[in-house]
Design an enzyme around this catalytic site. Structure first.
Site, PDB file in Angstrom:
ATOM      1  N   GLY A  80     -43.828 -43.954  -5.490  1.00 41.69           N
ATOM      2  CA  GLY A  80     -45.040 -44.029  -4.123  1.00 41.69           C
ATOM      3  C   GLY A  80     -45.427 -42.491  -4.525  1.00 41.69           C
ATOM      4  O   GLY A  80     -45.911 -42.008  -5.190  1.00 41.69           O
ATOM      5  N   ASN A 121     -37.955 -49.777  -4.031  1.00 44.41           N
ATOM      6  CA  ASN A 121     -38.731 -51.393  -4.392  1.00 44.41           C
ATOM      7  C   ASN A 121     -39.751 -52.092  -4.821  1.00 44.41           C
ATOM      8  O   ASN A 121     -39.785 -53.502  -4.436  1.00 44.41           O
ATOM      9  CB  ASN A 121     -37.895 -51.570  -2.744  1.00 44.41           C
ATOM     10  N   SER A 153     -42.353 -34.826   9.016  1.00 39.68           N
ATOM     11  CA  SER A 153     -43.753 -35.066   9.405  1.00 39.68           C
ATOM     12  C   SER A 153     -43.682 -34.404  10.416  1.00 39.68           C
ATOM     13  O   SER A 153     -42.874 -34.313  11.437  1.00 39.68           O
ATOM     14  CB  SER A 153     -43.427 -36.495   9.709  1.00 39.68           C
ATOM     15  N   TYR A 204     -42.351 -45.409  13.741  1.00 43.00           N
ATOM     16  CA  TYR A 204     -42.505 -44.575  12.938  1.00 43.00           C
ATOM     17  C   TYR A 204     -42.228 -42.979  13.320  1.00 43.00           C
ATOM     18  O   TYR A 204     -41.341 -42.699  12.257  1.00 43.00           O
ATOM     19  CB  TYR A 204     -44.220 -44.589  11.801  1.00 43.00           C
ATOM     20  N   LYS A 257     -38.578 -40.928  11.888  1.00 44.44           N
ATOM     21  CA  LYS A 257     -38.604 -39.030  11.008  1.00 44.44           C
ATOM     22  C   LYS A 257     -37.719 -38.022  12.375  1.00 44.44           C
ATOM     23  O   LYS A 257     -36.515 -37.572  11.608  1.00 44.44           O
ATOM     24  CB  LYS A 257     -40.065 -38.365  10.976  1.00 44.44           C
ATOM     25  N   ASN A 265     -55.798 -42.894   6.784  1.00 46.20           N
ATOM     26  CA  ASN A 265     -55.647 -41.849   6.825  1.00 46.20           C
ATOM     27  C   ASN A 265     -57.363 -41.569   6.140  1.00 46.20           C
ATOM     28  O   ASN A 265     -57.653 -42.280   5.500  1.00 46.20           O
ATOM     29  CB  ASN A 265     -54.572 -41.523   6.197  1.00 46.20           C
ATOM     30  N   ARG A 271     -56.703 -30.657  11.223  1.00 45.36           N
ATOM     31  CA  ARG A 271     -55.396 -30.971  10.539  1.00 45.36           C
ATOM     32  C   ARG A 271     -55.357 -30.249   9.345  1.00 45.36           C
ATOM     33  O   ARG A 271     -56.107 -29.461   8.914  1.00 45.36           O
ATOM     34  CB  ARG A 271     -55.244 -32.477  10.484  1.00 45.36           C
TER      35      ARG A 271
END
Ligand code: NAD
Ligand code: WQD
Length: 338
Positions: free
Chosen positions: A10, A32, A125, A150, A154, A200, A232
């Site tokens: 990823g 995977n 996160s 999600y 975390k 995003n 951010r």
């Protein structure tokens, strides 16, 4: 050290592989491929200058599959990136997210323990802070109420891993709370490769710039920030990758539990990012102001001092490098890895 990298095909995992090898470590990837393309690993091998990165297409929920990987290799530590990460999708499919992220991590940790590998670095996160009680956010800021499944995966997994370490202090658990990773490797060969419409900001900007999408929707311009748009803490993915290399040093020192913010400490608004992108890259990014996005907060940036003090790590790249490298990747690979 020899590192098991889950989710290594990823976005963040592939960049981390390069920095691991540069620091003298080796890695084996388990992924995977549910959100990645093995071409990323071929390109990583090319950048590093090795024939291949050892790779197993295994789901971390597949205990027998993981057991067979551990039967072939002895690992010093695991860097655990594997997980689903789309906030909106997690609201639609909570069971799938809890199963993949939580059940998957439970299987992984059990197999690690079976094989005496008790060192883990976990991708957490900034979302665990919820609407943070303090800005800039330090690691002492209490965890908050997450607004989606999600985020809860975390938050819950942090607790699971700390409990595992509490029960058996041979474990070292490093929890890295990432802020907003952007950018790409300086070679332009690897980068973020989202499926479908990007969730995003940065991949949306680059897809508008390359002509795949007509305009950016800016979600709200009435926040209490310097220009009304959300603020951010964007961090270059190569800096973030190096944060993992630094975290391995904490494991070597038997840190027990370590929790670190991974950000730059600078807050940039949506329009700051758009304007920097246009200025540095000389391309247009048409945008339109849209209503606020549900669940968004006004401002989120960290105090990264703890990682500097204890890991000797700090971000080196600024906003110019972030927008330059994001654009180089998108321009040179308009279809990602396809
Ligand atoms: P990514 O989707 O590019 O990488 C995750 C990888 O994990 C993918 O290659 C996917 O195929 C794999 N994977 C997912 N479920 C798996 C499973 N059950 N078994 C094996 N492999 C599986 O995402 P990324 O941006 O590189 O994120 C890496 C980690 O960092 C994730 O855990 C994510 O939640 C976390 N994180 C990301 C961000 C961000 O903005 N990118 C921010 C904070 C935290
Ligand atoms: C950034 C800013 C948006 C898209 C998310 C997850 C978080 C972590 C990182 C995984 C906000 C604005 C965005 C667009 C916009 N991921 N925006 N138009 O929401 O800070 O964090 O990714 O762990 O958990 O919640 O990142 O990039 O989605 O948004 O105006 O098309 O850009 O409103 O102010 P966010 P983001």
């Amino acid at each position: 050290m020899k590192i098991l990298v889950t989710g290594g095909a990823g976005y963040i995992g592939s960049h981390t592989l390069i920095e691991l090898y540069a620091a003298g470590h080796t890695a084996v990837v388990v992924d995977n491929l549910s959100n990645s393309n093995p071409e990323s690993l071929r390109r990583v091998a090319e950048i590093i200058g090795v024939d291949e990165i050892p790779f197993y297409q295994v789901d971390i929920r597949d205990k027998a599959g993981l057991e067979s990987v551990f039967a072939e290799h002895t690992f010093d530590a695991c860097i655990h990136f594997a997980g689903l990460k789309a906030v909106g999708e997690s609201v639609e499919k909570p069971l799938e997210y809890y199963d993949n992220n939580i059940a998957g991590t439970l299987v992984l940790v059990e197999v690690m323990r079976n094989h005496g590998c008790k060192n883990i670095i976990f991708s957490s996160s900034a979302t665990v802070y919820g609407d943070p009680e303090e800005i800039p956010i330090t690691e002492n800021c209490p965890k908050g109420v997450c607004t989606n499944p999600y985020g809860w995966t975390k938050s819950m997994l942090e607790q699971v891993l700390m409990d595992v370490q509490k029960a058996d202090n041979e474990w070292n658990v490093v929890i890295l709370r990432y802020f907003n990773p952007v950018g790409a490797h300086l070679s332009g060969r690897i980068g973020e490769n989202p499926n479908g419409v990007p969730n995003n900001l940065m991949p949306y900007i680059t897809q508008v710039a390359v002509g795949k999408r007509a305009e950016l929707g800016v979600f709200g311009n009435d926040y209490p920030t310097h220009d009304g748009t959300g603020v951010r803490d964007y961090i270059h993915v190569v800096d973030l990758a190096n944060g993992h290399v630094a975290a391995l040093k904490a494991i070597e020192r038997n840190c027990g539990v370590g929790i670190y913010n991974m950000g730059t400490g600078h807050g940039y608004s949506v329009l700051d990012m758009v304007n920097a992108f246009v200025k540095v890259n000389g391309v247009e990014v048409p945008y339109n102001i849209k209503p606020r996005r549900t669940g968004d907060i006004a401002t989120c940036y960290c105090n990264p001092a703890k990682a500097k003090d204890e890991l000797g790590w700090e971000a080196k790249f600024g906003i110019e490098e972030m927008v330059r490298d994001s654009w180089r990747w998108q321009r040179e690979n308009p279809e990602g890895y396809d």
